[in-house]
Design an enzyme around this catalytic site. Sequence first.
Site, PDB file in Angstrom:
ATOM      1  N   TYR A 146       0.818  -1.217   0.000  1.00  7.47           N
ATOM      2  CA  TYR A 146       0.000   0.000   0.000  1.00  7.47           C
ATOM      3  C   TYR A 146       0.851   1.266   0.000  1.00  7.47           C
ATOM      4  CZ  TYR A 146      -3.779  -3.214   1.329  1.00  7.47           C
ATOM      5  OH  TYR A 146      -4.683  -4.244   1.377  1.00  7.47           O
ATOM      6  N   LYS A 195       4.081 -15.341   2.645  1.00 10.90           N
ATOM      7  CA  LYS A 195       3.939 -16.122   1.409  1.00 10.90           C
ATOM      8  C   LYS A 195       5.358 -16.429   0.950  1.00 10.90           C
ATOM      9  CE  LYS A 195       1.357 -17.777  -1.939  1.00 10.90           C
ATOM     10  NZ  LYS A 195       0.505 -18.966  -1.752  1.00 10.90           N
ATOM     11  N   ASP A 227      -2.396 -18.248   2.493  1.00  8.83           N
ATOM     12  CA  ASP A 227      -3.572 -18.960   1.966  1.00  8.83           C
ATOM     13  C   ASP A 227      -4.049 -20.005   2.968  1.00  8.83           C
ATOM     14  OD1 ASP A 227      -1.066 -19.960   1.370  1.00  8.83           O
ATOM     15  OD2 ASP A 227      -1.576 -20.715  -0.608  1.00  8.83           O
ATOM     16  N   ASP A 251      -4.729  -6.762   6.338  1.00  6.39           N
ATOM     17  CA  ASP A 251      -5.969  -6.077   5.978  1.00  6.39           C
ATOM     18  C   ASP A 251      -7.073  -7.123   5.748  1.00  6.39           C
ATOM     19  OD1 ASP A 251      -7.802  -4.281   5.065  1.00  6.39           O
ATOM     20  OD2 ASP A 251      -6.741  -3.719   3.234  1.00  6.39           O
ATOM     21  N   ASP A 255     -10.148  -8.587   8.656  1.00  5.93           N
ATOM     22  CA  ASP A 255     -11.583  -8.511   8.358  1.00  5.93           C
ATOM     23  C   ASP A 255     -12.228  -9.890   8.438  1.00  5.93           C
ATOM     24  OD1 ASP A 255     -11.674  -5.831   8.119  1.00  5.93           O
ATOM     25  OD2 ASP A 255     -12.422  -5.792   6.059  1.00  5.93           O
TER      26      ASP A 255
END
Length: 360
Positions: A146, A195, A227, A251, A255
């Site tokens: 970001y 990852k 994942d 992020d 959630d």
Amino acid sequence: MNCNIAVIKGDGIGPEVVTEAMKVLNAVGKKYGHTFNYEQLLMGGCSIDKHGVPLTDEAVERAKANDAVLLGSIGGNTQTSPWYKLPPELRPEAGLLKIRKELGLFANLRPAYLYEELKDACPLKEEIAEKGFDMMIMRELTGGLYFGERKTEEVDGVMTAVDTLTYNENEIRRIAIKAFDIAMKRRKKVTSVDKANVLDSSRLWRKVVEEVAKDYPEVKYEHMLVDNCAMQLVKDPAQFDVVLTENMFGDILSDEASMITGSIGMLASASLNETKFGMYEPSGGSAPDIAGQNKANPIATILSAAMMLRYTFDLDREADAIEAAVKKVLEEGYRTCDIVSEGTQLVGCDKMGDLVAERV
Ligand code: NAD
């Protein structure tokens, strides 16, 4: 103890829920002999109305002069509010981005806890919800994809967009240290999510986390691919204590973790910098649909205040007292309208604050 707190009530339900959190803090102060000094500051739509900008430099300076910030929420109805006709840098959310940056808040903590009494609201299968869960998602907030360089350009006649995911070892180390410190205050387990089978930034992440882990022999740690983590959160959330991860993974996973708790009105959050300074706020927004109607659930903000006691002021016993009081009120069957169900008693925002304060 003397605690100096900048209070930003903000917009929408912000003033209602923050007032209840202050009521609970005052009850803690009275019982345990602490003084909470509040300095009220403006941010968001209310600052636009008064000063023409969502956050003044003076408000930033005043926030920095305190030990912590307790924030309600900012913003209004994005379809109808005149604040959203302004250019992006003058809209309410710009105030939030500015204060996070100015205060250097790089670590975002979002607890996801399933209350026994609210298990029915959990969307997971009964046998999974039955086991309960209590985890802290720790997300890096100021680096990664970001904040990396980005561009969109035509390459050989084809429109091409590039985003860059960058982390340096210092950025990783400081959040890893926070995660292990927080694990020491909890069940002493860290799951670092990356990852590393694909990304260089993740391989560096893993290396630095391993170095930091050496200083915390009491904390069990593991690495997990993102994942797999997304699957494990719905399959077996009880396995997690502290989940440490970079900005974008955090992020999404935070959630997902909030969703499985069943109610946004219950979810606290904290953003910390390298010192003990932190900004504490509910995970939800300003809920303009219910603002000013005494309907908001103040528990997320009350629990954010408990996080402030724990992480900025090291008042663990007092934070425990607030969390226990919230549990007690739920056990006794009191609910605001977002979590009400058959056989429970509906109360307004202010009554919920009174009930928790009385049980501290
Ligand atoms: P929201 O979280 O404000 O509301 C979503 C739904 O959840 C609404 O139905 C609302 O009534 C309910 N809800 C949220 N908090 C609640 C609480 N404490 N008690 C009971 N119900 C609650 O999200 P939104 O509607 O997408 O956004 C509204 C405004 O809030 C926008 O301007 C948005 O930009 C802003 N926002 C601010 C923050 C922040 O201040 N950190 C975060 C998210 C959104």
